[in-house]
Design an enzyme around this catalytic site. Sequence first.
Site, short mmCIF file in Angstrom:
data_model
loop_
_atom_site.label_atom_id
_atom_site.label_comp_id
_atom_site.label_asym_id
_atom_site.label_seq_id
_atom_site.Cartn_x
_atom_site.Cartn_y
_atom_site.Cartn_z
CD GLU A 476 -2.74 -1.36 -0.04
OE1 GLU A 476 -2.89 -0.39 -0.81
OE2 GLU A 476 -3.22 -2.48 -0.29
CG HIS A 479 -0.95 1.05 -4.48
ND1 HIS A 479 -0.89 0.77 -5.83
CD2 HIS A 479 -1.54 -0.02 -3.90
CE1 HIS A 479 -1.42 -0.42 -6.06
NE2 HIS A 479 -1.82 -0.92 -4.91
CD GLU A 535 -3.20 -3.10 -7.18
OE1 GLU A 535 -2.53 -3.63 -6.26
OE2 GLU A 535 -3.99 -2.16 -6.99
CG ASP A 539 1.73 -7.45 -5.83
OD1 ASP A 539 1.21 -7.05 -4.78
OD2 ASP A 539 1.15 -8.17 -6.66
#
Length: 627
Positions: A476, A479, A535, A539
């Site tokens: 997160e 991101h 994503e 990751d």
Amino acid sequence: MVRIQDDLFAAVNAEWLENAKIPSDKPRISAFDELVLKNEKNLAADLTELSANLPTDNAELREAIKFYNKAGDWAAREQADFTAVKAELAKIQNLSSFEDFQEQLINLVFHSQAPLPFAFGVEPDMKDAVHYALGFSSPGLILPDTTYYAKEHPRRSELLDFWAKNSAEILKAFGVEEAEQIAADAVKFDALLVPSANTSEEWAKYAELYHPVATDAFVSHINTIDFKGFIKGLVQAEPQKIIVYEDRFYETFNQLVNEENWALIKAWMLTKAARRATSFLTEELRVLGGAYSRLLSNVQEARSQEKHQLDLTETYFSQVIGRFYGEKYFGAAAKADVEHMVFAMIKVYQERLRNNDWLSQETAEKAIEKLDAITPFIGYPDHLPEVYRKLKVGEGTLYEDAVFFDEVLTARLYEKFNEDVDKTTWHMPAHMVNAYYSPDSNTIVFPAAILQAPFYDLNQSASQNYGGIGAVIAHEISHAFDNNGAQFDQYGNLNKWWRDEDYKAFEEKQQEMIALFDGVETDAGPANGKLIVSENIADQGGITAALTAAKREKDVDLQAFFTQWAKIWRMKASTEFQQMLLSMDVHAPAKLRANIPPTNLEEFYEAFDIQPNDKMYRKPSQRLKIW
């Protein structure tokens, strides 16, 4: 026997993959879903227990329980007639012309269940994140995304034909005449929308969708509907701009929403309203209304009445139930431990940014400023949105309560336009097994429900917890610096803060990440590297930072770290559901999420003695490093 050196995902999860069963009412089972099932069971028991003794000190929870009880009163649901539904459908049926439709627009928004052939939403302004903006987009499509409409798609005709047939059955149940023709016309209008709708790839690059149009220019461009008065009626103000999120829809609006297409639009509105009503009525209609979504994902049977009862309650009282869940199931020790991990991960990121070998010092320092400004929310929110105080269960039917709630929530949505953005608002309830980063508020949120094994457990080792929730936390954080989040500054504004040469280098690394996944075969088809790039960046950043933090703890166990990483991505799903995810989900398929990121880390090779002839091996020159 599969070796970790050849397939981390399959080796670690071999026993689970062999024994795990996909629930008959779900399209998949995963580490996330197992916790969802556990939560559903606990919450159903909790709400049933509370039903016998309504809480007197929590008005919002009391109303949620009352709605829960009404949703589960099947005797009353079976006996109720469809008077209220027919009254809502009549608001659409009685529209005599396109002109009449235009005159009734505001009433249709605030006082009906009628869906409109366009959407206005209120969201934080990407370039002024403390204020709201009015956004404009299309109403969405029947099929999951635009790729399903390609003539060569194997399920296109099957799904559209079923949707039309299923919709006609629903319309007939409400006494609508010419139901087959109306459902067919709804499909025809849907077909008109397809060329102008955003693709999943376009939606995935959300930072690039910000297209502000001066309101005067907006209302001048659209000449089939007088939007000037309509917009003022929506937000009780005259916005200076409208944010267009689907350019093609905006450009072709006059050719789509007009008098010539009115019969198709009306049929589409009527069919959509009828379909939505089924969730609140009899068992037969509830099952009929969900038939299309079950076919789409190859789900074998409808949710049980008990699970449906909880689903409906969560639809309107999600944050209320979430806060109850957090207070009951989330402890102070777990919160303190997770907070420790969050700040450990932020510290790791600070160091990785300072020591980055491809960013200039100027850009790295600004990235650290953004990192330092990230606010973590853990467990459950301190307060509930005020709107829940207005959701009062009435004396009428379940459907009438839903209509009233929708009116309250719609009014609240447009009221917010004239307020400052509350950046402490959670966009996910505490009982949801998930987490998120919000670029417009620069916050990371970890609901209580995900803070369970295999993601997190006080009884797991530090290495296991870092391989689980630690990697999720760092994911997160990452991101904030993926292809979308990197375009927002520390205050949540879409704002260029990179040096040009640095951002160009970042774009080159994005292309490398796209290439790493693009076309990789799965059981359901090839992965789309462009769709899943954000994503995948998160990751890779997540596992890298979590690994760095894990190595600093006592008794580090790298095998345990990577094994736990593989466990959290375990999943089994129907082929149809996997195919749908490949077309529209911004996350990589589960097996690829588990297997590809570790191959970019030297420690993975050391932990399991992976050699060049092993299938998990990637040449050092091909190992991708971003954060």
